[in-house]
Design a protein around this motif. Structure first.
Motif, PDB file in Angstrom:
ATOM      1  N   HIS A 250       0.941  -1.100   0.107  1.00  0.00           N
ATOM      2  CA  HIS A 250      -0.024   0.111  -0.120  1.00  0.00           C
ATOM      3  C   HIS A 250       0.846   1.265   0.089  1.00  0.00           C
ATOM      4  O   HIS A 250       1.775   1.243   0.578  1.00  0.00           O
ATOM      5  CB  HIS A 250      -0.930   0.139   1.374  1.00  0.00           C
TER       6      HIS A 250
ATOM      7  N   TYR B 225       0.913   4.890   1.058  1.00  0.00           N
ATOM      8  CA  TYR B 225       0.321   6.050   1.913  1.00  0.00           C
ATOM      9  C   TYR B 225       0.945   7.519   1.247  1.00  0.00           C
ATOM     10  O   TYR B 225       2.208   7.696   1.188  1.00  0.00           O
ATOM     11  CB  TYR B 225       0.982   6.191   3.540  1.00  0.00           C
TER      12      TYR B 225
ATOM     13  N   HIS C 218       1.451  10.302   2.423  1.00  0.00           N
ATOM     14  CA  HIS C 218       1.992  11.209   3.472  1.00  0.00           C
ATOM     15  C   HIS C 218       3.509  10.539   4.031  1.00  0.00           C
ATOM     16  O   HIS C 218       3.856   9.548   3.370  1.00  0.00           O
ATOM     17  CB  HIS C 218       1.346  10.606   4.671  1.00  0.00           C
TER      18      HIS C 218
ATOM     19  N   VAL D  40       3.205   8.796   8.712  1.00  0.00           N
ATOM     20  CA  VAL D  40       2.368   7.497   8.714  1.00  0.00           C
ATOM     21  C   VAL D  40       2.966   6.525   9.961  1.00  0.00           C
ATOM     22  O   VAL D  40       2.028   5.891  10.639  1.00  0.00           O
ATOM     23  CB  VAL D  40       2.822   6.717   7.669  1.00  0.00           C
TER      24      VAL D  40
ATOM     25  N   TRP E 256       5.844  10.310   0.189  1.00  0.00           N
ATOM     26  CA  TRP E 256       5.197   9.072   0.426  1.00  0.00           C
ATOM     27  C   TRP E 256       5.671   7.929   1.160  1.00  0.00           C
ATOM     28  O   TRP E 256       6.899   8.034   1.248  1.00  0.00           O
ATOM     29  CB  TRP E 256       4.713   8.533  -1.061  1.00  0.00           C
TER      30      TRP E 256
ATOM     31  N   ARG F 242      -5.170  -0.196   7.876  1.00  0.00           N
ATOM     32  CA  ARG F 242      -4.627   0.558   6.877  1.00  0.00           C
ATOM     33  C   ARG F 242      -5.580   1.895   6.889  1.00  0.00           C
ATOM     34  O   ARG F 242      -5.196   2.954   6.765  1.00  0.00           O
ATOM     35  CB  ARG F 242      -4.443   0.048   5.526  1.00  0.00           C
ATOM     36  N   ASP F 243      -6.756   1.715   6.771  1.00  0.00           N
ATOM     37  CA  ASP F 243      -7.761   2.602   6.685  1.00  0.00           C
ATOM     38  C   ASP F 243      -7.633   3.543   7.974  1.00  0.00           C
ATOM     39  O   ASP F 243      -7.936   4.951   7.770  1.00  0.00           O
ATOM     40  CB  ASP F 243      -9.129   2.265   6.830  1.00  0.00           C
TER      41      ASP F 243
ATOM     42  N   GLU G 135      -4.396   5.782   7.437  1.00  0.00           N
ATOM     43  CA  GLU G 135      -4.843   6.715   6.663  1.00  0.00           C
ATOM     44  C   GLU G 135      -5.652   7.834   7.360  1.00  0.00           C
ATOM     45  O   GLU G 135      -5.305   9.177   7.259  1.00  0.00           O
ATOM     46  CB  GLU G 135      -5.608   6.418   5.544  1.00  0.00           C
TER      47      GLU G 135
ATOM     48  N   CYS H 108      -3.620   9.999   9.881  1.00  0.00           N
ATOM     49  CA  CYS H 108      -2.428  10.615   8.867  1.00  0.00           C
ATOM     50  C   CYS H 108      -3.048  12.027   8.663  1.00  0.00           C
ATOM     51  O   CYS H 108      -2.509  13.304   8.799  1.00  0.00           O
ATOM     52  CB  CYS H 108      -2.146  10.015   7.734  1.00  0.00           C
TER      53      CYS H 108
END
Length: 193
Positions: free
Chosen positions: A9, A11, A13, A18, A130, A170-171, A174, A177
């Motif tokens: 994945h 991110y 950010h 992260v 990222w 992961r959600d 996110e 973040c």
């Protein structure tokens, strides 16, 4: 038989945001409903190595497993759902911008072994903006010669559950973040005024 699942994945950010969000994942106010399989989290040890710039942490995480097939319930005492204790070790290396998290089940090891390894690093194309996340999950049911088909079903069910829970995690990273980005923006605006 060992099942191995890998996921990646990106991110959008930076690494420091992260990894800060990943640390806060279980304490996010909305996490209790979406991450309802996580029952309890305790930090067992935390040690900072100032020479290397690394933080070493060990946490105990208790999770509620999905309902087990009846034959396996009989083997472990008949409960439809089982609580499993896991040990998570984390090494956050700030100078290298590398964080590795390894979680292994400590309970139910006579039935199943699960290892989840997650790595957070700057993305190779946008290292300052990222973060690349890689996760590998290995699941192995202990051999049951008479129950081999049930063991395969349990492995598959566990794999499906881990993939679902991983996506939820992961959600939340996110979402956190986004909170951290908003906080940073608010601080920048206040400092400029």
């Amino acid at each position: 038989m060992v099942l191995t699942y890998t996921q990646e994945h990106v991110y959008r950010h930076p690494w420091d945001r992260v990894t800060a969000a990943a640390w806060r994942k279980f304490t996010d106010p909305e996490a209790s409903s979406a991450l309802s399989h996580v029952v309890d989290v305790h930090t067992l040890s935390r040690r900072f190595d100032p020479d290397a710039g690394r933080l070493h942490t060990t946490r105990s995480i208790t999770v509620r497993s999905p309902p087990l097939p009846f034959p396996l319930r009989a083997l472990i005492g008949g409960a439809p759902a089982v609580f499993c204790h896991c040990i998570e070790t984390t090494v956050a290396d700030a100078p290298r911008r590398h964080m590795e998290v390894v979680a292994r089940n400590a309970g139910l090891r006579r039935l199943i072994e699960v290892e989840e390894r997650s790595i957070y690093e700057p993305h190779p194309l946008e290292p300052d903006r990222w973060t690349m996340f890689r996760q590998e999950t290995r699941i192995r049911c202990k051999p049951f010669s008479a129950l081999a088909s049930i063991a395969e079903k349990v492995e598959q069910r566990c794999a499906e559950r881990f993939l679902q829970n991983s996506a939820k995690g992961r959600d939340f990273v996110e979402r956190i973040c986004g909170y951290l980005e908003a906080e940073a923006s608010s601080s920048s605006i206040a400092a400029a005024q």
